[in-house]
Design an enzyme around this catalytic site. Structure first.
Site, short mmCIF file in Angstrom:
data_model
loop_
_atom_site.label_atom_id
_atom_site.label_comp_id
_atom_site.label_asym_id
_atom_site.label_seq_id
_atom_site.Cartn_x
_atom_site.Cartn_y
_atom_site.Cartn_z
N SER A 141 3.94 -13.04 6.98
CA SER A 141 3.27 -14.11 6.24
C SER A 141 2.49 -14.98 7.23
O SER A 141 1.61 -14.48 7.93
CB SER A 141 4.30 -14.91 5.43
OG SER A 141 3.67 -15.81 4.55
N HIS A 176 0.60 -10.69 1.97
CA HIS A 176 0.89 -10.77 0.52
C HIS A 176 -0.21 -10.09 -0.31
O HIS A 176 -0.60 -10.56 -1.38
CB HIS A 176 1.02 -12.24 0.08
CG HIS A 176 1.93 -13.06 0.91
ND1 HIS A 176 3.28 -12.80 1.04
CD2 HIS A 176 1.69 -14.17 1.70
CE1 HIS A 176 3.83 -13.71 1.85
NE2 HIS A 176 2.89 -14.53 2.26
#
Length: 248
Positions: A141, A176
């Site tokens: 992330s 993501h």
């Protein structure tokens, strides 16, 4: 002879010459046990010292506790480097601590704030020294986006925007990729408009190992998650799926 084989031969030649390989393992989602175990394997050590940087979450106590929980049972020596500290509680610098590690893993959260703190504290410089020394660098992330030249982030109010990274990898990045519906179309748009360079995107449970700045292999924790090389060609976006090695 295919591209991957050529790269492996190149890295074997470097090892024979005694050169240090710079390993960077990134993934699209949050830190998990399988990715920590793979990071440990990359160090080549039996009980590697692995330091977790929870800067992007503001050194969240929950995240730090979670780190120690998921490290349980792994053959590693887990560490944490917090930045919300005062001088009286520390007997070594951030750089001194990081350069003692076998691997460094960066967690998720607010990429923009994390980078600002790192630059203010010169942690970005320490991380570059660790990378150049051959200490394995990893993260998911925010902990993946930060190593690239730029990418899209939710670190600002209202909508996804572009943030510049540290440039360890000269590509753009999108974490993501499939789990958040606005990520993929915006990433494509930014590449087409030349706001971002060609780059790599990762689903939450997939990642990519880079050695000396080159993508060597894709790794996933399940057969439904992938990483991609995304680039512009003749005014169109090409999304090249990277077939992963499944790790458990």
């Amino acid at each position: 002879m295919n591209r991957i084989l050529l790269l492996l031969l190149f890295f074997s030649f470097n090892v024979a010459l005694g050169e240090i390989d710079k390993k960077l393992f990134i993934y699209g989602g949050q830190v998990n046990k399988d990715f920590i175990a793979y990071t440990a394997k990359l160090t080549g050590k039996e009980n590697p010292k692995i330091c977790f940087l929870p800067t992007a979450s503001g050194d969240s106590p929950y995240y730090i506790n979670y780190w120690y929980e998921i490290c349980s049972g792994l053959k590693i020596e887990p560490k944490v480097m917090e930045v919300w500290i005062n001088s009286s509680s520390q007997n070594e610098s951030f750089e001194e601590k990081l350069l003692k590690m076998d691997a460094i893993i960066v967690g998720g959260g607010n990429t923009l704030n994390m980078l600002a703190i790192w630059k203010a504290q010169k942690i970005d410089i320490a991380l570059r020294k660790a990378y150049d020394k051959g200490i394995v660098i990893a993260g998911g992330s925010a902990g993946s986006l930060c190593w690239f030249n730029a990418g899209t982030t939710d670190s600002r109010p209202k909508k996804l925007s572009i943030v510049k990274g540290l440039g360890f990898l000269e590509f753009s990045h999108c974490p993501h990729y499939s789990s958040e519906k606005t990520r993929k179309p915006l990433y494509h748009k930014n590449i087409l408009e030349k706001k971002l360079t060609n780059g790599y995107a990762c689903d939450d449970n997939s990642g990519i190992l880079f050695i000396n700045g080159k993508a060597i292999k894709s790794l996933s924790t399940d057969a439904k998650s992938f990483s991609y090389y995304v680039y512009e060609k003749d005014g169109e976006i090409i999304e090249e799926k990277l077939i992963p090695e499944i790790i458990k």
